[in-house]
Scaffold this motif. Sequence first.
Motif, PDB file in Angstrom:
ATOM      1  N   GLU A   1       0.815  -1.214   0.000  1.00  0.00           N
ATOM      2  CA  GLU A   1       0.000   0.000   0.000  1.00  0.00           C
ATOM      3  C   GLU A   1       0.851   1.267   0.000  1.00  0.00           C
ATOM      4  O   GLU A   1       0.420   2.307  -0.483  1.00  0.00           O
ATOM      5  CB  GLU A   1      -0.963  -0.013   1.191  1.00  0.00           C
ATOM      6  CG  GLU A   1      -2.036  -1.058   1.021  1.00  0.00           C
ATOM      7  CD  GLU A   1      -3.130  -0.953   2.047  1.00  0.00           C
ATOM      8  OE1 GLU A   1      -3.153   0.009   2.843  1.00  0.00           O
ATOM      9  OE2 GLU A   1      -3.990  -1.836   2.046  1.00  0.00           O
ATOM     10  N   LYS A   2       2.029   1.185   0.567  1.00  0.00           N
ATOM     11  CA  LYS A   2       2.956   2.315   0.600  1.00  0.00           C
ATOM     12  C   LYS A   2       4.350   1.740   0.739  1.00  0.00           C
ATOM     13  O   LYS A   2       4.570   0.844   1.541  1.00  0.00           O
ATOM     14  CB  LYS A   2       2.617   3.223   1.786  1.00  0.00           C
ATOM     15  CG  LYS A   2       3.346   4.514   1.796  1.00  0.00           C
ATOM     16  CD  LYS A   2       2.841   5.530   2.805  1.00  0.00           C
ATOM     17  CE  LYS A   2       2.279   4.947   4.071  1.00  0.00           C
ATOM     18  NZ  LYS A   2       1.999   5.939   5.095  1.00  0.00           N
TER      19      LYS A   2
ATOM     20  N   GLU B   1       5.285  -0.867   6.036  1.00  0.00           N
ATOM     21  CA  GLU B   1       4.211  -1.319   5.146  1.00  0.00           C
ATOM     22  C   GLU B   1       4.628  -2.525   4.313  1.00  0.00           C
ATOM     23  O   GLU B   1       3.816  -3.425   4.069  1.00  0.00           O
ATOM     24  CB  GLU B   1       3.753  -0.178   4.235  1.00  0.00           C
ATOM     25  CG  GLU B   1       2.946   0.883   4.937  1.00  0.00           C
ATOM     26  CD  GLU B   1       1.641   0.340   5.512  1.00  0.00           C
ATOM     27  OE1 GLU B   1       0.958  -0.443   4.838  1.00  0.00           O
ATOM     28  OE2 GLU B   1       1.310   0.713   6.652  1.00  0.00           O
TER      29      GLU B   1
ATOM     30  N   THR C   1       7.127   1.794   2.343  1.00  0.00           N
ATOM     31  CA  THR C   1       7.918   2.086   3.537  1.00  0.00           C
ATOM     32  C   THR C   1       8.279   0.745   4.161  1.00  0.00           C
ATOM     33  O   THR C   1       7.641  -0.273   3.865  1.00  0.00           O
ATOM     34  CB  THR C   1       7.139   2.930   4.562  1.00  0.00           C
ATOM     35  OG1 THR C   1       6.019   2.171   5.031  1.00  0.00           O
ATOM     36  CG2 THR C   1       6.655   4.248   3.956  1.00  0.00           C
TER      37      THR C   1
END
Length: 195
Positions: free
Chosen positions: A96-97, A102, A99
Amino acid sequence: MLLEYGRYEHSLDGISLKTQELYAIVFVTRYLDIFTDYISLYNTVMKLIFLGSSFSIVWYMRHHKIVCRSYDKDQDTFRHYILAVPCLLLALLINEKFTFKEVMWSFSLYLEAVAILPQLVLLHGTRNIDNLTGQYVFLLGALYIVNWNYRYFTEPHYIHWIPWIAGLVQTLLYADFFYHYFQSVKNNQKLHLPT
């Protein structure tokens, strides 16, 4: 046969250490937020309980002087670490992101979806599945599905496609086991899976 302290010699028959190790990895990578984000005392305590119980199960199965004797590593032959690499690559590509937290969360979902494979392979190779082992595997899958549905109906905006796809894959992996489990219950017979 009884061992010292009244424990049964075959207490871990049919239980896959490799699945337990994968679940420990799932919880470590999923609960990284306990070091950065405080949600509630309950949330933190429950995550610590999941982590502690997962690692203690693995430790007992590997090192406890009595418990580890009943674990049959010759039957638990699935190469479980090969599941982690594709799940990590998938998490790096589909998240989803982008990082660290995540990506690790996505990795934990993908790995959880397939973590049951060593257990299912072990059961398919086992001729004699005791009731407790069958119920344990059934409850792992059934409670996961109940949780998935509960969250869908009670949490606003719970429709995230990564957990849904991972949950669908996990449910499909359980489907054959569920079929044979229900057949054994319906016919009042001992659980047998095709080899």
